[in-house]
Scaffold this active site. Structure first.
Site, PDB file in Angstrom:
ATOM      1  CG  ASP A 173      30.703  48.298  53.625  1.00  0.00           C
ATOM      2  OD1 ASP A 173      31.418  47.300  53.847  1.00  0.00           O
ATOM      3  OD2 ASP A 173      30.067  48.895  54.517  1.00  0.00           O
ATOM      4  CD  GLU A 190      40.046  38.544  50.662  1.00  0.00           C
ATOM      5  OE1 GLU A 190      39.803  38.495  49.439  1.00  0.00           O
ATOM      6  OE2 GLU A 190      40.575  37.610  51.288  1.00  0.00           O
ATOM      7  CG  HIS A 250      35.516  38.543  50.810  1.00  0.00           C
ATOM      8  ND1 HIS A 250      34.473  37.831  50.265  1.00  0.00           N
ATOM      9  CD2 HIS A 250      36.585  37.706  50.766  1.00  0.00           C
ATOM     10  CE1 HIS A 250      34.896  36.633  49.904  1.00  0.00           C
ATOM     11  NE2 HIS A 250      36.177  36.533  50.202  1.00  0.00           N
ATOM     12  CG  ASP A 261      42.197  33.358  51.984  1.00  0.00           C
ATOM     13  OD1 ASP A 261      42.547  34.508  52.300  1.00  0.00           O
ATOM     14  OD2 ASP A 261      42.979  32.565  51.414  1.00  0.00           O
TER      15      ASP A 261
HETATM   16  O1  9MR Z   1      46.506  40.976  47.081  1.00  0.00           O
HETATM   17  C1  9MR Z   1      46.414  40.089  45.972  1.00  0.00           C
HETATM   18  C2  9MR Z   1      46.268  40.895  44.709  1.00  0.00           C
HETATM   19  O2  9MR Z   1      47.424  41.678  44.492  1.00  0.00           O
HETATM   20  C3  9MR Z   1      46.006  39.969  43.534  1.00  0.00           C
HETATM   21  O3  9MR Z   1      45.724  40.752  42.400  1.00  0.00           O
HETATM   22  C4  9MR Z   1      44.833  39.051  43.860  1.00  0.00           C
HETATM   23  C5  9MR Z   1      44.509  38.075  42.737  1.00  0.00           C
HETATM   24  O4  9MR Z   1      45.538  37.183  42.546  1.00  0.00           O
HETATM   25  O5  9MR Z   1      45.101  38.312  45.036  1.00  0.00           O
HETATM   26  C6  9MR Z   1      45.260  39.131  46.173  1.00  0.00           C
HETATM   27  O6  9MR Z   1      45.553  38.334  47.262  1.00  0.00           O
HETATM   28  C7  9MR Z   1      44.528  37.497  47.769  1.00  0.00           C
HETATM   29  C8  9MR Z   1      45.130  36.099  47.885  1.00  0.00           C
HETATM   30  O7  9MR Z   1      45.384  35.594  46.605  1.00  0.00           O
HETATM   31  C9  9MR Z   1      44.270  35.137  48.680  1.00  0.00           C
HETATM   32  N1  9MR Z   1      43.917  35.694  49.959  1.00  0.00           N
HETATM   33  C10 9MR Z   1      43.243  36.984  49.838  1.00  0.00           C
HETATM   34  C11 9MR Z   1      44.144  37.986  49.161  1.00  0.00           C
HETATM   35  C12 9MR Z   1      43.523  39.374  49.148  1.00  0.00           C
HETATM   36  O8  9MR Z   1      42.443  39.476  48.273  1.00  0.00           O
END
Ligand code: 9MR
Length: 581
Positions: free
Chosen positions: A551, A560, A505, A181
């Site tokens: 994937d 991601e 992602h 994102d």
């Molecule tokens: O890395 C984060 C993970 O530990 C959490 O469980 C998850 C859900 O809250 O969020 C991950 O971080 C994401 C972030 O909130 C938004 N940008 C993408 C991050 C990676 O997925």
């Protein structure tokens, strides 16, 4: 496509035919150092032996006996270890076992992971906000226009103060996009920036000459520090100049669709100042002040000032937790992007206090850190939510500067070594796949690959402290895990490895009309939580922890990419590169 074609040609020229490649023979698909540990896994072996085949000469280069290690609980597979550590002749090989087939090719050579390491660091360049990425630096296919100038960002109602009321416009350019994102989050920037700064701090000579082909290459500052600066300069703008508190994030109200950065023009907000963000900021600024001093003294001084100001705010506001659901109920607009929320900020206080102690030498910070208290049980594997071990690393690295604190510094060192020793023992004598990854079941979580990478980083630090080669072997085991010796046979870094992930992602990779993904990105990795199950409509084929991976761009919970995941693998790779022959 091109890489696959080359591989097929190799195999055909080796007289093997493409059909013999088997996903049941798993190796690090990049390679091994001549002097290092070399282990592959054969699943469900049908013969007692294995061999290495030289891809160029077609000769059998080595033969060995497999060792049945038992069923790996994380993939429910019967694992046979192929240990060819003894073999050290440079070349390109495949590992094979009769009745099963052959692995993807890998090299044995010096600097085996150098290109990979550069790719992992160049990821940060590709993640830069507010700047064009021209062909000269980004390459022809990944060149793109600047996204998010972020020079008109609005103060969200949750962050409003008398001097900066709701909708005040501020400027907060630069920084790295967090992940797939386009938002920028201080908490996650904290650990990511620390990890890369630590990489430089621990191996400065190595990085003084490493060229990353970024716009700043050729100036007097090492490229890695120039890249990090892009983010540090953004972070500085996230501090409220009126009180020292730091906004939790700079974000849209909602996630963007699959569009390029320059097309993502939604309104951006800075959201609630939080204790965790402010302390992570303080730690990174304190660390920046000592590292950038040599290159830009006025900048370093301003970092230290910012760190102290932030720390003071946090002491006055020790419990301003960012809690997105509750916050959403109160404010308009609703903000639904990443939360990076944390109910416990004791570890953030410790980390900030330690970095400020090392930056200033003031004992009051060391007293605040209360290191002795955590030495009893309060340190663990670092993650964005759990950061005091980053402080432990800093103390361990600088310990000889504090003879007056020798007793506690020895305990700090011992703590680091004993934590790493658990991973080492698990990797070398317990894990059926011979990897540190999986010592704890919780390793298989959202971003599981960053657990493997952070374990590798900790093991490398223990190696530096003790000089004991087994730490290095265990660190390498987790790199092997990330590059193919795992439950799926994927190399989890885009563009590195014959079967590397191709559909992350990651919005730019999704939207750029280029078939290949942006290179050098570590996938989050298998995650049995499958929080994206709905989004991925039945595409998962396994719930096994090490196989719960797709994937596919739909999979934000397993595929991601993120700045805090690439950083520890970059650390692991370069720590090995700096040490291995
Ligand atoms: O890395 C984060 C993970 O530990 C959490 O469980 C998850 C859900 O809250 O969020 C991950 O971080 C994401 C972030 O909130 C938004 N940008 C993408 C991050 C990676 O997925």
């Amino acid at each position: 496509m091109i890489r696959k074609a080359i591989f097929t040609t190799w195999l055909i020229s080796a007289g093997l035919g493409y059909a013999q490649q088997s996903d049941n023979v798993r190796v690090n698909q990049i390679g091994f150092y001549p002097s290092g540990a070399k282990v592959g896994i054969v699943v469900d072996a049908k013969s007692p032996d294995f061999y290495l085949l030289n891809v160029q000469t077609k000769d059998t280069a080595f033969k060995g006996t497999l060792k049945n290690a038992g069923v790996w609980e994380y993939s429910a597979e019967n694992a046979f270890k192929a240990d060819f550590t003894k073999f050290n002749k440079p070349g390109t090989y495949v590992l094979g076992s009769r009745g099963v087939g052959e692995s993807f090719p890998f090299e044995i050579k010096e600097k085996a992971h150098l290109a990979l390491g550069k790719g992992l660091l160049r990821f940060y360049y590709y993640q830069r906000a507010s700047i064009d990425l021209p062909e000269q630096f980004a390459g022809k296919v990944f060149a793109r226009k600047a996204g998010h100038p972020d020079n008109q960002v609005y103060v969200h109602a949750s962050a409003a103060t008398e001097k900066r009321p709701e909708n005040t416009v501020i400027s907060s350019p630069k920084g790295w996009y967090d992940a797939g994102d386009y938002n920028k989050y201080i908490v996650n920037s904290g650990i990511s920036t620390y990890t890369l700064l630590a990489l430089y701090e621990h191996y400065p000579k190595y990085f003084d000459t490493l060229n990353l082909n970024i716009p700043e290459s050729g100036n007097k500052t090492p490229d890695i520090l120039d890249e990090i600066l892009w983010n540090v300069r953004w972070m500085i703008t996230m501090q409220d100049p009126d009180d020292g508190g730091v906004y939790h994030k700079l974000t849209n109200a909602n996630f963007d669709g699959s569009i390029m950065p320059e097309a993502a023009n939604n309104k951006r907000w800075v959201v609630q100042k939080s204790t965790a963000a402010t302390l992570d900021f303080a730690a990174v600024m304190a660390m920046s002040s000592r590292i950038y001093k040599k290159y830009n003294k006025p900048f370093a001084d301003s970092c230290l000032k910012a760190a102290i100001y932030a720390y003071q705010w946090a002491k006055k506001n020790p419990n301003k937790l960012y809690n997105q659901p509750l916050m959403n109920a109160k404010f308009n607009p609703d903000v639904q992007t990443g939360a990076y929320d944390d109910a416990n900020v004791t570890d953030e206080f410790q980390w900030a206090a330690i970095e400020l102690f090392v930056a200033t030498g003031k004992s009051s910070y060391f007293e605040d850190a209360n290191v002795e208290y955590s030495l009893r049980s309060g340190f663990g594997l670092p993650g964005w939510q759990s950061v005091n071990t980053l402080g432990l690393y800093t103390l361990a690295f600088h310990r000889s500067r504090y003879p007056e604190l020798k007793e506690v510094m020895d305990q700090v060192k011992d703590k680091l070594v004993s934590m790493a020793a658990e991973y080492k023992e698990y990797a070398l004598s317990k894990s059926q796949f011979g990897v540190a990854m999986g010592k704890d079941k919780s390793d298989f979580n959202w971003g599981s690959n960053s657990f493997a990478a952070n374990e590798g980083m900790m093991l490398m630090m223990a190696y530096e402290v003790t000089g004991e080669g087994a730490f290095l072997d265990a660190a390498q085991s987790n790199l092997d895990y990330l590059l193919g010796r795992n439950g799926t046979n994927y190399s989890y870094v885009t563009a590195f490895g014959e079967k590397s992930t191709r559909n992350p992602h990651h919005r730019p990779s999704e939207a750029d009309n280029v078939e290949d993904p942006v290179p050098g990105m570590l996938s989050g990795g298998p995650n049995p939580g499958q929080e994206d199950g709905g989004n991925c409509g039945g595409k998962y084929t396994s719930k096994l922890p090490a196989k719960s991976f797709i994937d596919d761009k739909c999979s934000y919970a397993s595929n991601e990419v993120a700045i805090n995941w690439n950083a520890p693998i970059a650390y692991l790779v370069f720590a090995l590169e700096a040490n291995k022959k």
